[in-house]
Write an enzyme that holds these catalytic residues in place. Structure first.
Site, PDB file in Angstrom:
ATOM      1  N   HIS A  11       0.824  -1.210   0.000  1.00 15.70           N
ATOM      2  CA  HIS A  11       0.000   0.000   0.000  1.00 15.70           C
ATOM      3  C   HIS A  11       0.857   1.257   0.000  1.00 15.70           C
ATOM      4  O   HIS A  11       0.532   2.234  -0.663  1.00 15.70           O
ATOM      5  CB  HIS A  11      -0.969  -0.004   1.182  1.00 15.70           C
ATOM      6  CG  HIS A  11      -2.143  -0.892   0.969  1.00 15.70           C
ATOM      7  ND1 HIS A  11      -2.099  -2.240   1.205  1.00 15.70           N
ATOM      8  CD2 HIS A  11      -3.373  -0.634   0.496  1.00 15.70           C
ATOM      9  CE1 HIS A  11      -3.262  -2.774   0.900  1.00 15.70           C
ATOM     10  NE2 HIS A  11      -4.064  -1.818   0.463  1.00 15.70           N
ATOM     11  N   ASP A  12       1.957   1.226   0.742  1.00 20.70           N
ATOM     12  CA  ASP A  12       2.857   2.378   0.746  1.00 20.70           C
ATOM     13  C   ASP A  12       3.422   2.606  -0.656  1.00 20.70           C
ATOM     14  O   ASP A  12       3.429   3.724  -1.163  1.00 20.70           O
ATOM     15  CB  ASP A  12       3.997   2.163   1.744  1.00 20.70           C
ATOM     16  CG  ASP A  12       4.908   3.367   1.845  1.00 20.70           C
ATOM     17  OD1 ASP A  12       4.403   4.470   2.150  1.00 20.70           O
ATOM     18  OD2 ASP A  12       6.119   3.219   1.627  1.00 20.70           O
ATOM     19  N   PRO A 100      -5.473  -0.353  -6.778  1.00 16.62           N
ATOM     20  CA  PRO A 100      -6.493  -1.122  -7.495  1.00 16.62           C
ATOM     21  C   PRO A 100      -7.606  -1.508  -6.520  1.00 16.62           C
ATOM     22  O   PRO A 100      -7.364  -1.725  -5.340  1.00 16.62           O
ATOM     23  CB  PRO A 100      -5.749  -2.364  -7.989  1.00 16.62           C
ATOM     24  CG  PRO A 100      -4.428  -2.370  -7.321  1.00 16.62           C
ATOM     25  CD  PRO A 100      -4.205  -1.052  -6.685  1.00 16.62           C
TER      26      PRO A 100
END
Length: 140
Positions: A11-12, A100
């Protein structure tokens, strides 16, 4: 913890590109999507700071923690350069612009990964990382 750290790193990376903005407090990225593991990264960072203050970035700590937790969970290891710089900002809306969706079709996922310089092998590896914890895999 392996899957948790890989997910946090993913996520980062996808939102702002390996800058540890996902760890910033107050963090609007964390408010956009439920994530765990930042406390573990913070403990690792504190331990490193006590030995060699100001040397390693939070972004590197997160990257190496994700890699090393994968190895410790019985996964593979790989070389990884250091030298990432920590980000200074975290923006709620960027999560939804760059990540996404869970309902994305394969073609959309491949395009999203391609836009980040990743390919189908990366997609499969990162998707499979969620199975690092045996409880997550339910056979029917």
């Amino acid at each position: 913890m392996g899957a948790t750290l890989v997910r946090l790193f993913f996520h980062d990376y996808f939102v702002r590109g390996c800058d540890s903005s996902i760890l910033l407090d107050p963090n609007t990225e964390k408010q956009a999507i439920a994530l765990r593991g930042d406390d573990t990264v913070n403990k690792i960072k504190a331990a490193l700071e006590s030995i060699c203050p100001g040397v390693i970035s939070c972004a590197d700590v997160l990257a190496f923690a994700a890699r090393d937790s994968t190895t410790a969970s019985g996964g593979f290891t790989f070389g990884m350069p250091s030298g990432r710089r920590d980000g200074l900002g975290s923006i709620f809306g960027e999560v939804f612009q760059h990540m996404p969706s869970r309902s994305s079709q394969l073609e959309d996922l491949l395009k999203s990964f391609d836009a980040k310089g990743l390919d189908a092998v990366d997609l499969v590896a990162l998707s499979g990382a969620a199975l690092l914890r045996p409880n997550d895999l339910q056979l029917r």
